[in-house]
Write a protein that holds these residues in place. Structure first.
Motif: not given
Length: 313
Positions: A116, A120, A159, A190, A194-197, A200
């Motif tokens: 990720a 980025r 992010p 999002h 912290r939807h990215d976590w 992941h």
């Protein structure tokens, strides 16, 4: 080790039955935030079952580990767990297997995070190439809107330590002012949650153990529920119709609304949900469901500590 086997059985039953139970009814689409919390609690319970079983098996297999795990416990607690003085090979093998599974999970999570971050960095480098700073312009830390030249209407949030919204000129031409605000609110939802976590972690678990049903369903549901939760953030601020029109404007050129659209595409269902919303669950029922989900990770802890508490009682 009866308790260790009970924990493993509890974890296996939870991992196998949860996807079927969670799939019943449409409550998850009505309450995506509650569903996200419930899924996290269930996955945490499965992982706790494995960790506690590993600790008990290691305590059974090795005296050194037993001394650390049960160091402050009186003798009757040790007797309650029926820990023998002779090391059992099966206990050591099971402890090592569970420990290896934990290391493998950590490695998969580290791989997801590294990928990720690399993605980025590549996207930010692409943004600097496609949208370079003007002479004398300084890069602003924090939230920043970046506009890219593009013939396809797109918008996404990148992010990171300095998150930014990226939107193409085609999207600016197509979306009205309120629709653009709805897109911004969706992406901010999002980032703030912290939807990215979540994505992941779910991807790491599913990659590490693809045969486990709860981890496969966890990854699939995270991708679905985070979008619904962000849609709700945007609709509360700017209205459901505005948010639905913004979704249509961004995706109508992708062929997701025509007769040849894939049945697996989630965008039409998201638009239908916004245009024909189902009633939310009553407040009391939401509170009860939240409390019940929060208690799920407590069950493995109770199972692990019951023999010791009985001995002390």
């Amino acid at each position: 080790m009866t308790v260790a086997f009970a924990l493993l059985l509890l974890g296996a039953l939870t991992a196998a039955m949860t996807p079927r139970l969670m799939a019943r009814g449409s409550w998850a689409d009505r309450e995506p935030v509650l569903a996200l919390w419930a899924w996290q609690c269930v996955v945490a319970a499965v992982l706790l079952c494995c960790v506690l079983a590993m600790a008990l098996c290691a305590a059974e297999a090795w005296q050194a580990v037993r001394g650390h795990v049960f160091a402050p416990a009186p003798r009757q607690v040790l007797d309650a767990y029926a820990l023998s003085d002779d090391a059992h090979p099966w206990a050591a093998a099971l402890a090592v297997a569970l420990f290896a599974g934990g290391v493998w999970t950590a490695a998969m999570l580290a791989r997801e995070v590294i990928r990720a971050r690399a993605g980025r960095r590549a996207k930010r480098a692409e943004l600097r190439t496609r949208a370079p700073l003007m002479p004398g312009e300084e890069e602003v830390r924090g939230d920043r809107l970046t506009v890219l030249e593009g013939e396809r209407p797109e918008a996404w949030w990148l992010p990171g330590p300095a998150p930014r919204l990226v939107i193409t000129t085609a999207a600016l031409r197509r979306l009205g002012g309120r629709q653009l605000d709805a897109v911004l609110a969706h992406e901010e939802g999002h980032v703030r949650a912290r939807h990215d976590w979540l994505l992941h972690c779910s991807a790491a678990l599913a990659s590490a153990f693809p045969q486990v049903p709860v981890f496969r369903a966890f990854r699939h549901q995270m991708h679905h529920l985070v979008e619904l939760a962000a849609d709700d953030v945007a609709s509360r601020r700017h209205g459901r119709l505005t948010t639905a029109l913004a979704l249509v404007g961004l995706n109508e050129d992708r062929g997701v609304f025509g007769p040849c659209a894939s049945h697996h595409d989630a965008v039409p269902r998201r638009v239908d949900r916004l245009l024909g919303p189902a009633d939310r669950l009553p407040v009391g029922r939401r509170l009860r469901a939240t409390a019940l989900a929060s208690l799920v990770p407590v069950v493995p802890v109770v199972v692990a500590f019951v023999p010791g508490l009985r001995a002390l009682g």
